[in-house]
Design a protein around this motif. Structure first.
Motif, PDB file in Angstrom:
ATOM      1  N   UNK A 187      27.228  93.046  16.702  1.00 45.94           N
ATOM      2  CA  UNK A 187      27.086  91.699  16.149  1.00 45.94           C
ATOM      3  C   UNK A 187      26.822  90.682  17.257  1.00 45.94           C
ATOM      4  N   UNK A 188      25.757  89.908  17.097  1.00 44.32           N
ATOM      5  CA  UNK A 188      25.438  88.805  17.995  1.00 44.32           C
ATOM      6  C   UNK A 188      25.410  87.531  17.164  1.00 44.32           C
ATOM      7  N   UNK A 189      26.089  86.516  17.652  1.00 42.83           N
ATOM      8  CA  UNK A 189      26.252  85.276  16.880  1.00 42.83           C
ATOM      9  C   UNK A 189      25.663  84.106  17.661  1.00 42.83           C
ATOM     10  N   UNK A 190      24.812  83.340  17.005  1.00 42.61           N
ATOM     11  CA  UNK A 190      24.237  82.130  17.602  1.00 42.61           C
ATOM     12  C   UNK A 190      24.723  80.941  16.785  1.00 42.61           C
ATOM     13  N   UNK A 191      25.473  80.052  17.422  1.00 48.88           N
ATOM     14  CA  UNK A 191      26.056  78.897  16.734  1.00 48.88           C
ATOM     15  C   UNK A 191      25.463  77.612  17.283  1.00 48.88           C
ATOM     16  N   UNK A 192      24.957  76.780  16.394  1.00 50.55           N
ATOM     17  CA  UNK A 192      24.330  75.529  16.798  1.00 50.55           C
ATOM     18  C   UNK A 192      25.189  74.330  16.430  1.00 50.55           C
ATOM     19  N   UNK A 193      25.459  73.475  17.415  1.00 53.50           N
ATOM     20  CA  UNK A 193      26.295  72.289  17.224  1.00 53.50           C
ATOM     21  C   UNK A 193      25.530  71.037  17.650  1.00 53.50           C
ATOM     22  N   UNK A 194      25.968  69.906  17.117  1.00 54.30           N
ATOM     23  CA  UNK A 194      25.446  68.631  17.610  1.00 54.30           C
ATOM     24  C   UNK A 194      26.012  68.366  19.000  1.00 54.30           C
ATOM     25  N   UNK A 195      27.330  68.430  19.109  1.00 57.00           N
ATOM     26  CA  UNK A 195      27.999  68.252  20.404  1.00 57.00           C
ATOM     27  C   UNK A 195      29.364  68.946  20.404  1.00 57.00           C
ATOM     28  N   UNK A 196      30.239  68.564  19.491  1.00 61.02           N
ATOM     29  CA  UNK A 196      31.607  69.075  19.459  1.00 61.02           C
ATOM     30  C   UNK A 196      31.652  70.499  18.902  1.00 61.02           C
ATOM     31  N   UNK A 234      33.540  73.998  17.410  1.00 67.06           N
ATOM     32  CA  UNK A 234      34.660  74.439  16.579  1.00 67.06           C
ATOM     33  C   UNK A 234      34.424  75.891  16.182  1.00 67.06           C
ATOM     34  N   UNK A 235      35.514  76.600  15.908  1.00 67.82           N
ATOM     35  CA  UNK A 235      35.512  78.004  15.487  1.00 67.82           C
ATOM     36  C   UNK A 235      34.953  78.951  16.553  1.00 67.82           C
ATOM     37  N   UNK A 236      34.873  78.531  17.799  1.00 63.53           N
ATOM     38  CA  UNK A 236      34.298  79.406  18.820  1.00 63.53           C
ATOM     39  C   UNK A 236      35.182  80.619  19.104  1.00 63.53           C
ATOM     40  N   UNK A 237      36.492  80.442  19.087  1.00 57.87           N
ATOM     41  CA  UNK A 237      37.369  81.578  19.366  1.00 57.87           C
ATOM     42  C   UNK A 237      37.257  82.634  18.280  1.00 57.87           C
ATOM     43  N   UNK A 238      37.205  82.193  17.028  1.00 57.88           N
ATOM     44  CA  UNK A 238      37.064  83.142  15.924  1.00 57.88           C
ATOM     45  C   UNK A 238      35.733  83.900  16.021  1.00 57.88           C
ATOM     46  N   UNK A 239      34.683  83.197  16.428  1.00 62.90           N
ATOM     47  CA  UNK A 239      33.382  83.847  16.568  1.00 62.90           C
ATOM     48  C   UNK A 239      33.384  84.837  17.727  1.00 62.90           C
ATOM     49  N   UNK A 240      33.967  84.444  18.859  1.00 62.74           N
ATOM     50  CA  UNK A 240      34.028  85.334  20.023  1.00 62.74           C
ATOM     51  C   UNK A 240      34.816  86.607  19.721  1.00 62.74           C
ATOM     52  N   UNK A 241      35.817  86.481  18.869  1.00 63.52           N
ATOM     53  CA  UNK A 241      36.643  87.645  18.523  1.00 63.52           C
ATOM     54  C   UNK A 241      35.874  88.682  17.716  1.00 63.52           C
ATOM     55  N   UNK A 242      34.750  88.279  17.151  1.00 63.03           N
ATOM     56  CA  UNK A 242      34.063  89.164  16.220  1.00 63.03           C
ATOM     57  C   UNK A 242      32.617  89.468  16.582  1.00 63.03           C
ATOM     58  N   UNK A 243      32.196  89.041  17.763  1.00 63.81           N
ATOM     59  CA  UNK A 243      30.835  89.327  18.185  1.00 63.81           C
ATOM     60  C   UNK A 243      30.515  88.675  19.511  1.00 63.81           C
ATOM     61  N   UNK A 244      29.309  88.905  19.976  1.00 62.45           N
ATOM     62  CA  UNK A 244      28.830  88.297  21.218  1.00 62.45           C
ATOM     63  C   UNK A 244      28.278  86.916  20.884  1.00 62.45           C
ATOM     64  N   UNK A 245      28.876  85.861  21.434  1.00 63.75           N
ATOM     65  CA  UNK A 245      28.571  84.498  21.011  1.00 63.75           C
ATOM     66  C   UNK A 245      27.609  83.802  21.971  1.00 63.75           C
ATOM     67  N   UNK A 246      26.595  83.158  21.384  1.00 63.81           N
ATOM     68  CA  UNK A 246      25.662  82.299  22.105  1.00 63.81           C
ATOM     69  C   UNK A 246      25.731  80.914  21.451  1.00 63.81           C
ATOM     70  N   UNK A 247      25.733  79.877  22.266  1.00 65.06           N
ATOM     71  CA  UNK A 247      25.916  78.520  21.753  1.00 65.06           C
ATOM     72  C   UNK A 247      24.704  77.653  22.091  1.00 65.06           C
ATOM     73  N   UNK A 248      24.319  76.810  21.145  1.00 68.44           N
ATOM     74  CA  UNK A 248      23.302  75.783  21.371  1.00 68.44           C
ATOM     75  C   UNK A 248      23.902  74.433  20.989  1.00 68.44           C
TER      76      UNK A 248
END
Length: 255
Positions: A131-140, A142-156
């Protein structure tokens, strides 16, 4: 047909600016799957229509659901005042969830308040595939720890304060995120771009559409989207997001 029920708030906390996490004891937890939603009724009876909120996490053993939502109006502002022990009227689970594909590397893409459904989906998929997860935020964030626990996280982030500066597709291209199937939820412009990207790269793609809903059960036709095929219910090229979706194959819908 799903029936309205009275659940109980187990916990509520603020996890970001106008973003709240609520855990609810509810019968809906027994049958819920990733990608479905619940509709929450306000105690203020001047607000007649329920508020559709996507499911963030499901705990079947304890019979609880977690929702993460943003205050966008009077209904969600009322919800943000609920405390542990308060009753909450809701109906669910509603809609169709994601169709999980075994043996295929999954790329989960969430934008803004479309990020919460990716948590439960990642939890369900990680037992089956990479599982690879790409999460897009405006700035702040949230939920990054939960996402990291369940896959490889990339942030924009739009402002570049974390991860790749730009959109989720900027992060995918910059970080060379690859997979066999895409699951995405977020605002329509993001989904439109992902649909095009998936088509260009011949990648299977499922989209969870965000839309204002009224009844939440497919009766009022207030949340239709344009589809390639005729809907048997209306005999026109429309799909009811609440009933036929909110998850669709990208090829099914026009954005």
């Amino acid at each position: 047909m799903r029936k309205k029920e009275t659940g109980t708030v187990v916990e509520q906390k603020c996890i970001g600016t106008d973003i709240y996490s609520m855990i609810i004891k509810t019968e809906a937890a027994k049958s819920a799957v990733a990608g479905q939603f619940i509709s929450v009724y306000c105690k203020d009876r001047t607000k007649l229509l329920p508020r559709p909120i996507s499911i963030c996490e499901i705990e079947k053993e304890s019979g609880t659901l977690r929702i993460v939502y943003r205050i966008v109006g009077g209904g969600t502002r009322e919800m943000s005042t609920y405390k542990a022990g308060d009753s909450i009227e809701l109906i669910g689970p509603l809609g169709n969830g994601f169709m999980k594909r075994e043996g295929k590397t999954a790329v989960l893409i969430g934008g803004g308040i479309g990020i919460p459904p990716m948590v439960q989906l990642a939890r369900e998929l990680k037992e089956m595939v990479s599982v690879r997860i790409v999460a897009g935020y405006r700035d702040e964030l949230f939920l990054t720890e939960e996402l990291k626990d369940n896959g490889e996280l990339y942030i924009a982030t739009e402002d570049g304060s974390a991860g790749t500066k730009g959109t989720v597709l900027d992060a995918i291209r910059t970080q060379a995120v690859e997979g066999d199937v895409i699951y995405a939820c977020g605002p329509t412009p993001m989904l439109r771009a992902i649909k095009e990207y998936a088509a260009e790269n011949n990648i299977e793609c499922q989209l969870s559409l965000e839309e204002r809903m009224a009844c939440g059960i497919g009766a009022c036709l207030a949340c239709v989207c344009q589809s390639k095929e005729k809907d048997h219910h209306t005999n026109v090229k429309n799909k009811r997001i609440c009933k036929d979706g909110p998850v669709f194959s990208a090829e099914e819908v026009e954005l």
